[in-house]
Scaffold this motif. Structure first.
Motif, PDB file in Angstrom:
ATOM      1  N   TYR A 160      48.745  47.218  44.677  1.00  0.00           N
ATOM      2  CA  TYR A 160      48.492  45.790  44.868  1.00  0.00           C
ATOM      3  C   TYR A 160      49.300  45.274  46.055  1.00  0.00           C
ATOM      4  CZ  TYR A 160      46.893  45.947  39.966  1.00  0.00           C
ATOM      5  OH  TYR A 160      46.253  46.250  38.801  1.00  0.00           O
ATOM      6  N   LEU A 161      48.826  44.178  46.617  1.00  0.00           N
ATOM      7  CA  LEU A 161      49.605  43.412  47.586  1.00  0.00           C
ATOM      8  C   LEU A 161      49.883  42.057  46.963  1.00  0.00           C
ATOM      9  CD1 LEU A 161      50.772  43.035  50.501  1.00  0.00           C
ATOM     10  CD2 LEU A 161      48.564  41.975  51.078  1.00  0.00           C
ATOM     11  N   LEU A 162      51.171  41.694  46.888  1.00  0.00           N
ATOM     12  CA  LEU A 162      51.571  40.389  46.362  1.00  0.00           C
ATOM     13  C   LEU A 162      52.150  39.567  47.502  1.00  0.00           C
ATOM     14  CD1 LEU A 162      51.992  38.573  43.811  1.00  0.00           C
ATOM     15  CD2 LEU A 162      54.303  39.527  43.693  1.00  0.00           C
ATOM     16  N   VAL A 163      51.508  38.431  47.793  1.00  0.00           N
ATOM     17  CA  VAL A 163      51.993  37.495  48.803  1.00  0.00           C
ATOM     18  C   VAL A 163      52.110  36.139  48.123  1.00  0.00           C
ATOM     19  CG1 VAL A 163      51.627  36.441  51.055  1.00  0.00           C
ATOM     20  CG2 VAL A 163      50.816  38.771  50.648  1.00  0.00           C
ATOM     21  N   GLY A 164      53.356  35.680  47.933  1.00  0.00           N
ATOM     22  CA  GLY A 164      53.563  34.465  47.153  1.00  0.00           C
ATOM     23  C   GLY A 164      53.092  34.687  45.730  1.00  0.00           C
ATOM     24  N   HIS A 165      52.181  33.836  45.263  1.00  0.00           N
ATOM     25  CA  HIS A 165      51.608  34.001  43.926  1.00  0.00           C
ATOM     26  C   HIS A 165      50.238  34.667  43.991  1.00  0.00           C
ATOM     27  CE1 HIS A 165      54.543  31.732  41.546  1.00  0.00           C
ATOM     28  NE2 HIS A 165      54.682  30.968  42.615  1.00  0.00           N
ATOM     29  N   ASN A 166      49.810  35.077  45.183  1.00  0.00           N
ATOM     30  CA  ASN A 166      48.482  35.663  45.334  1.00  0.00           C
ATOM     31  C   ASN A 166      48.551  37.186  45.315  1.00  0.00           C
ATOM     32  OD1 ASN A 166      46.961  33.211  45.641  1.00  0.00           O
ATOM     33  ND2 ASN A 166      47.972  32.963  47.622  1.00  0.00           N
ATOM     34  N   LEU A 167      47.812  37.742  44.381  1.00  0.00           N
ATOM     35  CA  LEU A 167      47.808  39.181  44.166  1.00  0.00           C
ATOM     36  C   LEU A 167      46.458  39.761  44.549  1.00  0.00           C
ATOM     37  CD1 LEU A 167      49.643  41.440  42.746  1.00  0.00           C
ATOM     38  CD2 LEU A 167      48.091  41.117  40.810  1.00  0.00           C
ATOM     39  N   SER A 168      46.474  40.793  45.397  1.00  0.00           N
ATOM     40  CA  SER A 168      45.242  41.474  45.794  1.00  0.00           C
ATOM     41  C   SER A 168      45.290  42.910  45.299  1.00  0.00           C
ATOM     42  CB  SER A 168      45.086  41.485  47.318  1.00  0.00           C
ATOM     43  OG  SER A 168      45.090  40.179  47.842  1.00  0.00           O
ATOM     44  N   LEU A 169      44.239  43.340  44.628  1.00  0.00           N
ATOM     45  CA  LEU A 169      44.115  44.740  44.224  1.00  0.00           C
ATOM     46  C   LEU A 169      43.634  45.549  45.426  1.00  0.00           C
ATOM     47  CD1 LEU A 169      44.017  46.986  42.033  1.00  0.00           C
ATOM     48  CD2 LEU A 169      41.632  46.300  41.640  1.00  0.00           C
ATOM     49  N   LEU A 170      44.443  46.517  45.846  1.00  0.00           N
ATOM     50  CA  LEU A 170      44.062  47.360  46.981  1.00  0.00           C
ATOM     51  C   LEU A 170      43.336  48.616  46.531  1.00  0.00           C
ATOM     52  CD1 LEU A 170      47.294  47.150  49.187  1.00  0.00           C
ATOM     53  CD2 LEU A 170      45.313  45.621  49.159  1.00  0.00           C
ATOM     54  N   SER A 171      43.789  49.194  45.439  1.00  0.00           N
ATOM     55  CA  SER A 171      43.140  50.415  44.947  1.00  0.00           C
ATOM     56  C   SER A 171      43.399  50.583  43.463  1.00  0.00           C
ATOM     57  CB  SER A 171      43.650  51.640  45.708  1.00  0.00           C
ATOM     58  OG  SER A 171      45.023  51.876  45.444  1.00  0.00           O
ATOM     59  N   ARG A 172      42.391  51.077  42.771  1.00  0.00           N
ATOM     60  CA  ARG A 172      42.521  51.464  41.369  1.00  0.00           C
ATOM     61  C   ARG A 172      41.987  52.879  41.266  1.00  0.00           C
ATOM     62  NH1 ARG A 172      40.446  47.103  38.252  1.00  0.00           N
ATOM     63  NH2 ARG A 172      42.587  46.395  37.990  1.00  0.00           N
ATOM     64  N   GLY A 173      42.883  53.813  40.959  1.00  0.00           N
ATOM     65  CA  GLY A 173      42.505  55.213  41.020  1.00  0.00           C
ATOM     66  C   GLY A 173      42.845  55.794  42.387  1.00  0.00           C
ATOM     67  N   TYR A 174      42.480  57.045  42.595  1.00  0.00           N
ATOM     68  CA  TYR A 174      42.853  57.756  43.821  1.00  0.00           C
ATOM     69  C   TYR A 174      42.055  57.244  45.021  1.00  0.00           C
ATOM     70  CZ  TYR A 174      43.556  61.577  47.116  1.00  0.00           C
ATOM     71  OH  TYR A 174      43.866  62.315  48.229  1.00  0.00           O
ATOM     72  N   TYR A 175      42.752  56.970  46.116  1.00  0.00           N
ATOM     73  CA  TYR A 175      42.140  56.577  47.382  1.00  0.00           C
ATOM     74  C   TYR A 175      42.672  57.485  48.479  1.00  0.00           C
ATOM     75  CZ  TYR A 175      39.738  52.070  46.580  1.00  0.00           C
ATOM     76  OH  TYR A 175      38.856  51.075  46.206  1.00  0.00           O
ATOM     77  N   LEU A 176      41.848  57.746  49.462  1.00  0.00           N
ATOM     78  CA  LEU A 176      42.327  58.424  50.663  1.00  0.00           C
ATOM     79  C   LEU A 176      43.133  57.442  51.507  1.00  0.00           C
ATOM     80  CD1 LEU A 176      39.099  60.414  51.605  1.00  0.00           C
ATOM     81  CD2 LEU A 176      41.202  61.353  50.634  1.00  0.00           C
ATOM     82  N   TYR A 177      43.989  57.959  52.347  1.00  0.00           N
ATOM     83  CA  TYR A 177      44.904  57.133  53.134  1.00  0.00           C
ATOM     84  C   TYR A 177      44.161  56.099  53.985  1.00  0.00           C
ATOM     85  CZ  TYR A 177      48.040  55.674  56.815  1.00  0.00           C
ATOM     86  OH  TYR A 177      48.747  54.911  57.705  1.00  0.00           O
ATOM     87  N   ASP A 178      43.160  56.528  54.727  1.00  0.00           N
ATOM     88  CA  ASP A 178      42.463  55.611  55.647  1.00  0.00           C
ATOM     89  C   ASP A 178      41.808  54.453  54.894  1.00  0.00           C
ATOM     90  OD1 ASP A 178      43.228  57.080  57.845  1.00  0.00           O
ATOM     91  OD2 ASP A 178      41.358  58.212  57.977  1.00  0.00           O
ATOM     92  N   ALA A 179      41.246  54.762  53.731  1.00  0.00           N
ATOM     93  CA  ALA A 179      40.595  53.715  52.933  1.00  0.00           C
ATOM     94  C   ALA A 179      41.632  52.731  52.398  1.00  0.00           C
ATOM     95  CB  ALA A 179      39.819  54.348  51.781  1.00  0.00           C
ATOM     96  N   LEU A 180      42.765  53.243  51.948  1.00  0.00           N
ATOM     97  CA  LEU A 180      43.811  52.371  51.414  1.00  0.00           C
ATOM     98  C   LEU A 180      44.417  51.511  52.518  1.00  0.00           C
ATOM     99  CD1 LEU A 180      45.536  51.474  49.040  1.00  0.00           C
ATOM    100  CD2 LEU A 180      47.062  53.397  49.494  1.00  0.00           C
ATOM    101  N   LYS A 181      44.650  52.098  53.675  1.00  0.00           N
ATOM    102  CA  LYS A 181      45.213  51.342  54.798  1.00  0.00           C
ATOM    103  C   LYS A 181      44.268  50.213  55.221  1.00  0.00           C
ATOM    104  CE  LYS A 181      47.004  51.751  59.500  1.00  0.00           C
ATOM    105  NZ  LYS A 181      47.137  52.609  60.695  1.00  0.00           N
ATOM    106  N   ALA A 182      42.977  50.511  55.229  1.00  0.00           N
ATOM    107  CA  ALA A 182      41.990  49.490  55.599  1.00  0.00           C
ATOM    108  C   ALA A 182      41.995  48.340  54.591  1.00  0.00           C
ATOM    109  CB  ALA A 182      40.597  50.114  55.673  1.00  0.00           C
ATOM    110  N   LYS A 183      42.114  48.663  53.299  1.00  0.00           N
ATOM    111  CA  LYS A 183      42.176  47.630  52.267  1.00  0.00           C
ATOM    112  C   LYS A 183      43.428  46.767  52.424  1.00  0.00           C
ATOM    113  CE  LYS A 183      40.157  47.357  48.645  1.00  0.00           C
ATOM    114  NZ  LYS A 183      39.109  46.436  48.138  1.00  0.00           N
ATOM    115  N   LEU A 184      44.540  47.413  52.763  1.00  0.00           N
ATOM    116  CA  LEU A 184      45.787  46.673  52.963  1.00  0.00           C
ATOM    117  C   LEU A 184      45.674  45.734  54.149  1.00  0.00           C
ATOM    118  CD1 LEU A 184      48.763  46.065  52.431  1.00  0.00           C
ATOM    119  CD2 LEU A 184      49.355  48.088  53.787  1.00  0.00           C
ATOM    120  N   GLU A 185      45.145  46.198  55.254  1.00  0.00           N
ATOM    121  CA  GLU A 185      45.006  45.370  56.450  1.00  0.00           C
ATOM    122  C   GLU A 185      44.088  44.186  56.178  1.00  0.00           C
ATOM    123  OE1 GLU A 185      43.717  48.170  59.390  1.00  0.00           O
ATOM    124  OE2 GLU A 185      45.757  48.848  59.852  1.00  0.00           O
TER     125      GLU A 185
END
Length: 225
Positions: free
Chosen positions: A192-217
């Motif tokens: 997850y990414l937590l910014v203030g009170h806002n939480l974003s789910l980046l991945s649930r389960g296994y992700y490849l690096y490029d896919a996870l990095k793209a979700k984070l960005e």
């Protein structure tokens, strides 16, 4: 997702002031073991940009029944899938064990214990427990095995064991499990990414690096608006 939870259980982390990458895992989760290199790479890349918070999810905490043949077969299939997908090393001699009780609470508590003894080695402890269990077929449900792992990270065994067996660490571990439920992390690994009170789910389960990095960005861009 707007998120409110009792983060004060994590006294050393001021989660609402600084963006955090939150990783929910269990050291005895095979997909978390497979995901370790991906997480390690992402964490290293984000050092100085995002703070990092590890939450122990509790895959099978408190299990008391020994593994039966059906469970062994299901877990073995998972391990084979993870090995194929991630190229992580597994010792399949594990499945020759008799009467193994797959209780993940002690392994989770060992990582939480390291958090309070040497916070900077918390994730390293999780990774060492993973390697001990999956690659070396060590029984990480046993306190003495976990203490030996901690010793390798510079913590005296008696110091570790005293803390590990304390009611405080048992309670702190349960608090992690509760936070994982608040996060609705019903599959591991979850990021997850937590910014203030806002939480974003980046991945649930296994992700490849490029896919996870793209979700984070994508999530970071969204948080700026």
């Amino acid at each position: 997702m707007h998120f409110e939870a009792k983060w004060n259980t994590m006294e050393k982390y001021d989660l609402l002031d600084v963006p955090h990458l939150i990783y929910v895992m269990d050291p005895m989760c095979s997909w978390c073991y497979g995901f370790a290199p991906v997480l390690h790479r992402l964490k290293k890349e984000q050092e100085g940009k995002l703070n990092f918070k590890l939450v122990l999810g509790g895959l099978r905490p408190g299990t008391t029944e020994p593994m039966g043949d059906e469970m062994k077969a299901a877990i073995k299939q998972h391990w084979q899938e993870v090995e194929k997908a991630t190229e992580q090393t597994f010792d399949f001699g594990f499945f020759e064990r008799e009467s193994f009780v797959y209780d993940t609470e002690p392994a989770c508590r060992a990582v939480v214990t390291m958090r309070y003894l040497q916070p900077e080695k918390e994730l390293e402890m999780a990774e060492e427990v993973q390697r001990a269990f999956y690659a070396r077929n060590n029984d990480v449900t046993k306190a003495e095995v976990l203490a030996e792992i901690a010793l390798g990270l510079g913590i005296a065994e008696d110091t570790f064991l005293e803390k590990f067996h304390s009611d405080e660490m048992k309670e702190k571990t349960q608090q992690d499990f509760l936070i994982a439920r608040h996060l609705q992390a019903n599959a591991f690994p979850s990021v997850y990414l937590l910014v203030g009170h806002n939480l974003s789910l980046l991945s649930r389960g296994y992700y490849l690096y490029d896919a996870l990095k793209a979700k984070l960005e994508e999530a970071l861009k969204g948080a700026q608006h």
